[in-house]
Design an enzyme around this catalytic site. Sequence first.
Site, PDB file in Angstrom:
ATOM      1  N   GLU A 201      11.601 -25.260 -13.934  1.00 39.58           N
ATOM      2  CA  GLU A 201      11.370 -25.917 -12.655  1.00 39.58           C
ATOM      3  C   GLU A 201      10.724 -27.294 -12.756  1.00 39.58           C
ATOM      4  O   GLU A 201      10.923 -28.127 -11.875  1.00 39.58           O
ATOM      5  CB  GLU A 201      10.500 -25.011 -11.765  1.00 39.58           C
ATOM      6  CG  GLU A 201      11.143 -23.696 -11.388  1.00 39.58           C
ATOM      7  CD  GLU A 201      12.354 -23.890 -10.490  1.00 39.58           C
ATOM      8  OE1 GLU A 201      12.330 -24.796  -9.631  1.00 39.58           O
ATOM      9  OE2 GLU A 201      13.327 -23.134 -10.644  1.00 39.58           O
TER      10      GLU A 201
ATOM     11  N   SER B 162       1.736  26.318  29.015  1.00 38.17           N
ATOM     12  CA  SER B 162       0.784  27.390  28.721  1.00 38.17           C
ATOM     13  C   SER B 162      -0.239  27.045  27.653  1.00 38.17           C
ATOM     14  O   SER B 162      -1.168  27.822  27.406  1.00 38.17           O
ATOM     15  CB  SER B 162       1.541  28.659  28.308  1.00 38.17           C
ATOM     16  OG  SER B 162       2.338  29.125  29.378  1.00 38.17           O
TER      17      SER B 162
END
Length: 798
Positions: A187, A466
């Site tokens: 790079e 319930s």
Amino acid sequence: MKFPAFPWNRFHFNFKSFAMAAGLIALLLSLALAGYIYYLDATIREAFDGRKFALPARVYGRSLELYPGLKLTPAQFAGELQRLGYHENPQPDEAATYKFTLNGLEFTTRDFVFGDGAQASQRVRIEFADGKVSLLQQRAATDTDLTLLRMEPPLIGGIYPGHNEDRELVRLDQVPKPLIDALIATEDHKFYTHLGIDPRGIARALFKTATGQRIEGGSTLTQQLVKNFFLTSERTLSRKANEVLMALLLEAHYSKDEILETYINEIFLGQDASRAIHGFGLASYFYFDRPLDRLELQEIATLVGMVKGPAVYDPRKNPALTLQRRNIVLQGMVGQNVITQAQFIAAKQKPLGVVNRIPSGTSPYPAFLQFVHRQLERDYREEDLRSEGLRIFTTLDPRIQHEAEQALATRLAQIEKTRKMRANTLEGAVVVSSTQTGEIQAMVGGRDARYAGYNRAIDAQRQIGSLAKPMVYLTALEDPARYTLITPLDDSKLVWRQPGTSDWKPQNYDHEFHDKVQLRSALAHSYNVSTARLGIALGVAGILDKLPQYGIERRPPPFASSLLGAFELSPVEVMQLYQTFADGGFRTPLRAIHEVVTADGKPLQRYPLNVDPVAAPGPVYLLTAALQGVVREGTAQTMSNWLPAELNVAGKTGTTDDLHDSWFAGYTGDHVAVVWVGRDDNKPTGLTGASGAMTVWGDMMQNIQPEPLQPVMPENIEMVNVDPLSGLRYSDECKAGISLPFIKGSAPSDTAACPFPSAEIPKVEDKPVVKIEVKPPVKPEIKPAPEEKKNWLQRLFN
């Protein structure tokens, strides 16, 4: 033709004025440029001198603690290792490797920093016998027995910054030299000599711009860092100019090593769904499932090659292109004399070696992670959660979570197939916690457990039916002078008139009335009418007012129908209620977090166990006995298809009107779990609590293998042998009776003669003798329901 002369005498060029104006403009431009450069300089220095990176919070599951005697099998432990990312290896000398042995496994742990300190990697032998750990040894020059080994916790997700960036920070001295060599060779081979920019590259970019070509090139490592750290990816001259100025400023203030270290941690190297992979440290795990310092030369070259374009050179999507790019990087390293030709040839011949299984940071447990996030929001700012690199240790048990997910998805698909429903009609949620600590061990927000959207476990508000009834019965049992487990309740027709609502006429599920039924049987068979009458007698408001004590902040409507669950709660709220029942009347707030530490391992906050007594132990003990009756002989008696009676499970089915919602909540000796099954459009499912949610609960618990429920008997409880029909007292030797708990002083004082004076009921070949005529005394005012009589006879002869 003669043209008129130009009137030079009228034109006066004031050079002095022009020079002053030009100078002023230049000064203003210089000041503006200086101001802008000052602004850029301040921006750079603030970022580099302060927090360089927005680090996500790391979220970990529970740490498995190994010790001799732990209930665990070799297969279960191997599954734990695989979930931690361990690899099978014939010589498990490296961290995160293991091998099977004759009676167990050998493995090497990873280094890990816990909130209470660092734990070094060690090689360990573990052996099993009879489903338990029988041996735990540290393998070294001299084997040493271990009394306890804490495994590193599994990483289960993160809380990411706004752009979902993720990274694993590394220091420059932790970075392998071949990676630095490869970066510079590929790079920016003048990195250590330039001042931040490459004039030739910039000139090349300007020439291409002037000739109408694409703006490109000219980027040093410093410029790439500026572009990634500060700027957008747009390709304009103004952005390029900013990039150049900021690169020069960056080089003026910071050393090459500081710039390189920041670049290595910042560069974008891939995408995992919505999570962006930044830095070589995280990319090493993401592509090779190993730390950066354990990568080989060709693997390093692969990562460096991806810098040019992570999407184009993605080794999983474009392996051929990635391989070609990797070899170009290796060739460049030869050209820069950082590797030899022999190293190049050897590395070039090796495959990419990328792991197929992506070590995803996107949590596989989104429902649980949402719950964790909401608990953290009470104590931390959102920006701190997304940027400070906090490490959060949670209570999630991956094995229990897996069983919960499998049970829900598999059972719902089976129900749809059996009942000829359209696929994916049903949805569900599961929450599992520890009986004693209230720690959430599993949470499933829907049948697609990986979906990170609607979380039904914490956000679905559904009528609970319930499941509300135990509150009514607990309130009654808190008054032992009036109510015991055998107190007869009225189950005759009821019409209740209450201001603000229409007449209420509750019906039992079987559309019958059962005259007089014992309290325990009314709960076991979930009779609506007797429950409603009991609740009305006790006072509707008084019962509902107790819910906040149990951790339910939502206030149900003050109508009698709320006694039967005609109000909405989420599964996690139901869990909080039943957690209190399971823990003997102590409210333990549900928690998902053990502790939070900083990025460098310093303890920040612990979430200790908080216990608050909200109900007397005696009445809760009686309620648990009644809920065990629900499973033994009531609406949940088919639980025997999954779990043996010896586990003494306590639980309650829940079914809402027109079968919209199916619920089951229950607990064993070590786990509390709540399951909801229904439809997102709230249409009827055709499922009761027993035929829907309970089947998921049973599948899950069968695989979890829970401990038996054996609650500690409070001092004010006594066991009394009674006639199951009349409620009269039998002698302790009478085999026709059943032993029930009573708060001392509330047990029946009247006695009855035992119908079987002998010590044993006669049996032939272990089969019940059905010819014996049993006529226990019955008080006229108590008429047992047919189901009660049948269950009593079954118990009598079995």
